[in-house]
Design a protein around this motif. Sequence first.
Motif, PDB file in Angstrom:
ATOM      1  N   GLN A  38       0.364  -1.202  -0.276  1.00 46.71           N
ATOM      2  CA  GLN A  38       0.138   0.391  -0.242  1.00 46.71           C
ATOM      3  C   GLN A  38       0.961   1.357  -0.731  1.00 46.71           C
ATOM      4  O   GLN A  38       2.379   1.284   0.717  1.00 46.71           O
ATOM      5  CB  GLN A  38      -1.027  -0.417   1.032  1.00 46.71           C
ATOM      6  N   VAL A  39       0.438   2.402  -0.309  1.00 50.16           N
ATOM      7  CA  VAL A  39       0.955   3.318  -0.584  1.00 50.16           C
ATOM      8  C   VAL A  39       0.125   4.456   0.828  1.00 50.16           C
ATOM      9  O   VAL A  39      -0.335   4.639   0.983  1.00 50.16           O
ATOM     10  CB  VAL A  39       0.998   4.163  -1.849  1.00 50.16           C
ATOM     11  N   ARG A  40       1.883   5.204   1.565  1.00 47.47           N
ATOM     12  CA  ARG A  40       1.295   6.465   2.431  1.00 47.47           C
ATOM     13  C   ARG A  40       0.148   7.228   2.456  1.00 47.47           C
ATOM     14  O   ARG A  40       0.800   8.261   0.820  1.00 47.47           O
ATOM     15  CB  ARG A  40       2.078   6.354   3.194  1.00 47.47           C
ATOM     16  N   PHE A  41      -1.105   7.541   2.505  1.00 47.74           N
ATOM     17  CA  PHE A  41      -2.001   8.731   1.813  1.00 47.74           C
ATOM     18  C   PHE A  41      -2.294   9.368   3.034  1.00 47.74           C
ATOM     19  O   PHE A  41      -3.341   8.445   3.774  1.00 47.74           O
ATOM     20  CB  PHE A  41      -3.030   8.145   0.942  1.00 47.74           C
ATOM     21  N   GLU A  42      -2.207  10.936   3.148  1.00 44.40           N
ATOM     22  CA  GLU A  42      -2.534  11.713   5.003  1.00 44.40           C
ATOM     23  C   GLU A  42      -3.509  12.757   3.778  1.00 44.40           C
ATOM     24  O   GLU A  42      -2.704  13.171   2.639  1.00 44.40           O
ATOM     25  CB  GLU A  42      -1.623  12.077   5.061  1.00 44.40           C
ATOM     26  N   TRP A  43      -4.479  13.006   3.807  1.00 44.98           N
ATOM     27  CA  TRP A  43      -5.452  14.217   3.020  1.00 44.98           C
ATOM     28  C   TRP A  43      -4.233  15.886   3.708  1.00 44.98           C
ATOM     29  O   TRP A  43      -4.420  16.489   2.580  1.00 44.98           O
ATOM     30  CB  TRP A  43      -6.873  14.319   3.441  1.00 44.98           C
ATOM     31  N   ALA A  44      -4.225  15.694   4.521  1.00 42.77           N
ATOM     32  CA  ALA A  44      -4.135  16.624   4.984  1.00 42.77           C
ATOM     33  C   ALA A  44      -2.543  17.138   5.110  1.00 42.77           C
ATOM     34  O   ALA A  44      -2.127  18.125   5.221  1.00 42.77           O
ATOM     35  CB  ALA A  44      -4.023  16.813   6.755  1.00 42.77           C
ATOM     36  N   ASP A  45      -1.490  16.170   4.286  1.00 46.87           N
ATOM     37  CA  ASP A  45      -0.458  16.132   4.330  1.00 46.87           C
ATOM     38  C   ASP A  45      -0.367  15.772   2.247  1.00 46.87           C
ATOM     39  O   ASP A  45      -0.091  14.858   1.940  1.00 46.87           O
ATOM     40  CB  ASP A  45       0.486  14.679   4.634  1.00 46.87           C
ATOM     41  N   PRO A  46       0.233  17.128   2.014  1.00 49.66           N
ATOM     42  CA  PRO A  46       0.157  17.336   0.074  1.00 49.66           C
ATOM     43  C   PRO A  46       1.014  16.664   0.333  1.00 49.66           C
ATOM     44  O   PRO A  46       1.632  16.201  -1.256  1.00 49.66           O
ATOM     45  CB  PRO A  46      -0.331  18.066  -0.111  1.00 49.66           C
TER      46      PRO A  46
END
Length: 269
Positions: A38-46
């Motif tokens: 999986q890939v790391r993804f944070e909405w608040a971290d563009p």
Amino acid sequence: MTVLITGGTGTTGSRVAAALRERDVPVRVASRRPMDGQVRFEWADPGTHAAALDRVCAVYLVAPVGVADPAPLVAPFLDRAREGGVRRVVLLSSSAVPEGAPVLGELHQMVRAGVPEPTVLRPSWFMQNFLGDHPHARSARADGEIVTATGSGRVAFVDAGDIAAVAAHALADEKPHVGEYVLTGPEALSYADAAAVLTDVIGRPVRHRAVNVAELAGRFVAAGYPADFAAVLAALDEGIARGAEDRTTSAVQDVTGRPPRSFREVVGT
């Protein structure tokens, strides 16, 4: 073609990923805590958006959970997606949210304006809300009751697997599914009706307890939801009480070629 699944470990996202893999469509699962490819993804971290969108041509978009105004977080992501050549975005919204309405309604407009082949899914309330660790399921098991502000209003609860099946078609079919689908199950039930089915399934009495909107919002806050988001959620129950969700559609069958699953079938398995 690689499809990015935001919310990829959630109720619908995990099912969308599985449905696409069954069709041999390459999938990239985005998660705040990635595991096994999986890939790391944070909405608040563009800063996490570029890797997630690399060589992606379609996105299953689940808005940030628990955020009363997700548009400022989603807008830069959609801009980057468009710049990177993403053609399709399938947005998970709600049957209770028309275009332009607070929380998710603004995202309808953003997706339509942002990519050539937008699809908005507007499912009814999930049947899975009565299973697992959802507050309704915990309350039914622990207290023998389901608490809502819906009164005798009815909802055509929909299976998350049926939502995922429609999403997979919208993401992977050769012909695009431009527009929106209101997704429901085959019948509209009151929460008292749902409680009666649960009573049969689990073999213990479950009842529906009606409260007012303010009390329901307080329960959501006590469960850990931000106050502004809790108020939005509670207000949706008021719409149900007025009959806003008392309808069924043929969208699941129209897209997938099979009828939607019934409430008893889902909660009884």
